[in-house]
Design a protein around this motif. Structure first.
Motif, PDB file in Angstrom:
ATOM      1  N   GLN A 280       0.832  -1.203   0.000  1.00 47.47           N
ATOM      2  CA  GLN A 280       0.000   0.000   0.000  1.00 47.47           C
ATOM      3  C   GLN A 280       0.870   1.258   0.000  1.00 47.47           C
ATOM      4  N   ARG A 281       1.977   1.208   0.756  1.00 44.82           N
ATOM      5  CA  ARG A 281       2.911   2.339   0.803  1.00 44.82           C
ATOM      6  C   ARG A 281       3.548   2.580  -0.566  1.00 44.82           C
ATOM      7  N   MET A 282       3.888   1.509  -1.245  1.00 43.71           N
ATOM      8  CA  MET A 282       4.572   1.587  -2.534  1.00 43.71           C
ATOM      9  C   MET A 282       3.803   2.428  -3.548  1.00 43.71           C
ATOM     10  N   LYS A 283       2.476   2.314  -3.513  1.00 45.52           N
ATOM     11  CA  LYS A 283       1.654   2.979  -4.545  1.00 45.52           C
ATOM     12  C   LYS A 283       1.676   4.504  -4.443  1.00 45.52           C
ATOM     13  N   HIS A 284       2.196   5.029  -3.324  1.00 45.96           N
ATOM     14  CA  HIS A 284       2.278   6.479  -3.168  1.00 45.96           C
ATOM     15  C   HIS A 284       3.507   7.062  -3.864  1.00 45.96           C
ATOM     16  N   HIS A 285       4.413   6.210  -4.338  1.00 44.14           N
ATOM     17  CA  HIS A 285       5.566   6.734  -5.071  1.00 44.14           C
ATOM     18  C   HIS A 285       5.084   7.351  -6.383  1.00 44.14           C
ATOM     19  N   PRO A 286       5.659   8.488  -6.773  1.00 45.85           N
ATOM     20  CA  PRO A 286       5.188   9.150  -8.001  1.00 45.85           C
ATOM     21  C   PRO A 286       5.186   8.267  -9.242  1.00 45.85           C
ATOM     22  N   VAL A 287       6.124   7.321  -9.346  1.00 45.92           N
ATOM     23  CA  VAL A 287       6.149   6.443 -10.524  1.00 45.92           C
ATOM     24  C   VAL A 287       4.816   5.710 -10.676  1.00 45.92           C
ATOM     25  N   PHE A 288       4.204   5.338  -9.555  1.00 48.49           N
ATOM     26  CA  PHE A 288       2.909   4.648  -9.581  1.00 48.49           C
ATOM     27  C   PHE A 288       1.753   5.636  -9.415  1.00 48.49           C
ATOM     28  N   LYS A 293      -3.552   7.762  -9.517  1.00 49.24           N
ATOM     29  CA  LYS A 293      -4.399   8.793  -8.904  1.00 49.24           C
ATOM     30  C   LYS A 293      -5.549   9.212  -9.822  1.00 49.24           C
ATOM     31  N   HIS A 294      -5.440   8.893 -11.090  1.00 48.41           N
ATOM     32  CA  HIS A 294      -6.509   9.241 -12.032  1.00 48.41           C
ATOM     33  C   HIS A 294      -7.565   8.136 -12.129  1.00 48.41           C
ATOM     34  N   GLY A 295      -7.278   6.970 -11.503  1.00 46.33           N
ATOM     35  CA  GLY A 295      -8.129   5.809 -11.733  1.00 46.33           C
ATOM     36  C   GLY A 295      -8.860   5.300 -10.506  1.00 46.33           C
ATOM     37  N   THR A 446      -7.589   6.445  -1.354  1.00 47.04           N
ATOM     38  CA  THR A 446      -7.444   6.848  -2.751  1.00 47.04           C
ATOM     39  C   THR A 446      -6.398   5.992  -3.463  1.00 47.04           C
ATOM     40  N   LEU A 447      -5.227   5.898  -2.857  1.00 45.42           N
ATOM     41  CA  LEU A 447      -4.160   5.045  -3.393  1.00 45.42           C
ATOM     42  C   LEU A 447      -3.935   3.822  -2.514  1.00 45.42           C
ATOM     43  N   SER A 448      -4.157   3.971  -1.223  1.00 50.88           N
ATOM     44  CA  SER A 448      -3.914   2.872  -0.274  1.00 50.88           C
ATOM     45  C   SER A 448      -5.189   2.550   0.480  1.00 50.88           C
ATOM     46  N   PHE A 449      -5.296   1.264   0.867  1.00 50.35           N
ATOM     47  CA  PHE A 449      -6.563   0.764   1.412  1.00 50.35           C
ATOM     48  C   PHE A 449      -6.287  -0.211   2.554  1.00 50.35           C
TER      49      PHE A 449
END
Length: 548
Positions: A280-288, A293-295, A446-449
């Motif tokens: 969940q933390r990983m998805k906050h990196h800008p590459v992801f 964030k648009h989806g 939003t990105l993490s759950f």
């Protein structure tokens, strides 16, 4: 004594994944070519074919090209060819460096491969198998082995309609005996019958222990303007620390869908680590995040993968049958791919079994399988990548990665060294007192759950009043040993919130929420006391993945 119906087949196949279905198709093709009638049965514990299939997946079509050369005409769901490979080293939560191709192992490059849903590929393979006369029974778990005269004679499917206390409920249906001349075990990673067969027939003598990773996957729908069909992103480094192996990925598939995930090696040593929260933390990196964030997240799942390679591969045959695919451990870790190798192992097993049946043999050792395997491209692949995982374990991420890049790119995996890792993953866990606790941020929605909303997306369902399929050898160990020594890591390594420590009347109590189980097998692998055994629940229980 339960009275069971018996059905006789030439071949019974356990598991409708890529290995099991490829073996079924190959057997049926050989029977057709030789004008021989062959009764082939596939049992699948999922509610339908594909329901329990979870894979990245960048798919190499080599085995499919051999099995069904006209797969495009047949409508195989290989729709998105890889168009771009990006490989990153993640320094921290904000920065990452894209690596040039020459600085990464060539096995990571995906020319001519496809981004697919392996669940949908398996549904396609099942249709081809049924068109050839193979019988497929979804919703039936292979519960136990039939071993007579020191040979496997088939399997017994699980009873349906048994209460948690072990009593027969209304509508009780006893499992059936499915007997066969030969049985192919294609249960996937850490199959419970495969585990029993390896122990019973001592198939792993002289081998390194199998090593595992836990793979997470989510599917996101994103707007078309942010979608780049065919883009493959792989990453290493953050969020994992220097002592924890693994890597991240994001693939742009078809239908405006992106899959994102993290694989964590299960030889990690910090019992406070939560693989789910690292993902969940990983998805906050800008590459992801710049994509996600648009989806909107639409699916979640997790599954253990067997990554020990050739050094950990058990003897695959025994009297009456054969282990194939990830049940044996045929994944090529240098490519992070196991679907094409699983398929090829199933095809080799089919050829060996068909030869034995033509010679009027039954329930014997498949003596020619080893030579077929060793003369195949499957063996060549596994042999050239045998040092990949052990080198990372022995030399660390940086020097192990450097060794692997040189070995694969300049010597095709032929450097004259043989690294081995003979420490089982569960034995790598260190006491909690040696490590600081990890404070994970709360999910932002939003990105993490959280775990429970994630499990909901997996459509996991089990009949509630049934025997618990997560068996404790000793009920006192979770609180008496694991809690005091390791802060009971089952609370964290399970990606589905199955295990909890709750206060009941002022006393800590170990809770097993077995209805949450997504069948990843991590508990069976990582429990430091090896106290948990995963067995099949009632048929059709577990996740219902639509297109993982």
């Amino acid at each position: 004594m339960v009275q069971r119906e018996t059905m006789e087949f030439d071949v019974v196949i356990v598991g409708a994944g890529p290995a099991g279905l490829s073996s079924a198709i190959k057997l049926a093709q050989l029977a057709q070519e030789n004008e021989q009638e062959l009764m082939i049965c596939v049992v699948e514990k999922g509610s339908e074919v594909g329901a329990h299939i979870l894979s990245g997946a960048v798919f190499e079509p080599r085995a499919l090209n051999e099995l069904l050369p006209n797969w495009q005409e047949l409508g195989a769901p290989l729709n998105t060819k890889v168009s771009q490979d990006d490989i990153y080293w993640f320094n921290d939560e904000r920065s990452a460096k894209k690596l040039p191709a020459f600085a990464t192992p060539k096995t990571f490059h995906n020319d001519d491969n496809y981004i697919v849903s392996m669940g949908n590929v398996c549904r396609f393979l099942a249709q081809q198998a049924e068109n050839l006369g193979v019988e497929i029974f979804p919703g039936f778990s292979a519960h136990s082995l039939i071993i007579e005269d020191d040979a496997v004679k088939g399997i017994i499917t699980g009873d349906m309609g048994v209460s948690e206390s072990g009593e027969e409920k209304d509508g009780f249906m006893p499992g059936m005996e499915l007997r066969a001349k030969y049985t192919i075990f294609a249960e996937g990673c850490r199959g419970h019958l495969g585990k029993e067969l390896i122990s019973t027939f001592k198939l792993d003598e002289g081998k390194s222990p199998q090593h595992y990773g836990l793979g997470f996957k989510e599917i996101w729908e994103i707007p078309s303007e942010h979608h780049k069909p065919g883009l493959v992103v792989h990453g290493a480094g953050w969020p994992l620390d220097k002592d924890t192996g693994g890597g991240s990925y994001m693939y742009h598939g078809d239908d405006n869908q992106v899959v994102v995930g993290l694989i964590i090696d299960l030889n990690y040593n910090n019992p406070h680590l939560s693989p789910f929260d690292e993902f969940q933390r990983m998805k906050h990196h800008p590459v992801f995040a710049d994509t996600l964030k648009h989806g909107k997240r639409i699916a979640y799942g997790a599954r253990a993968i067997a990554k020990g390679g050739l050094n950990s591969l058990p003897k695959m045959t025994f009297p009456g049958g054969v282990l194939v695919g990830c049940n044996a451990g045929t994944l090529n870790f240098a490519k992070i791919k196991g679907n094409h190798t699983a398929m090829k192992s199933g095809m080799l097993a089919a050829e060996s079994i068909f030869t034995a049946i033509q010679e009027n043999k039954a329930n014997t050792e498949l003596d020619d399988f080893a030579s077929r395997f060793e003369n195949s491209w499957l063996y060549q692949e596994l042999n050239s990548s045998k040092n990949f995982g052990p080198a990372m374990h022995k030399l660390g991420k940086f020097f192990g990665g450097m060794y692997n890049t040189i070995d694969q790119n300049l010597f095709n995996g032929g450097l004259p060294f043989n690294f081995k890792d003979d420490t089982p993953d569960h034995a790598c866990l260190e006491p909690a007192s040696r490590h600081s606790e990890i404070n994970y941020a709360k999910p932002d929605g939003t990105l993490s759950f959280d775990k429970l909303s994630s499990v909901f997306l997996s459509s996991t369902n089990h009949e509630e009043d049934q025997p618990c399929h997560l068996k404790l050898a000793d009920n006192t160990i979770p609180l008496g040993k694991n809690l005091s020594e390791y802060n009971e890591p089952a609370q964290r390594y399970c990606p589905a919130g199955v295990y909890e420590i709750n206060e009941v009347e002022g006393q800590p109590t170990f809770i097993i929420n077995s209805q949450n189980c997504i069948h990843c097998k991590t508990c069976d692998i990582k429990d430091p006391s090896q106290n948990i055994t995963w067995v099949t629940p009632e048929g059709a229980g577990g996740p219902n993945y639509p297109n993982m």
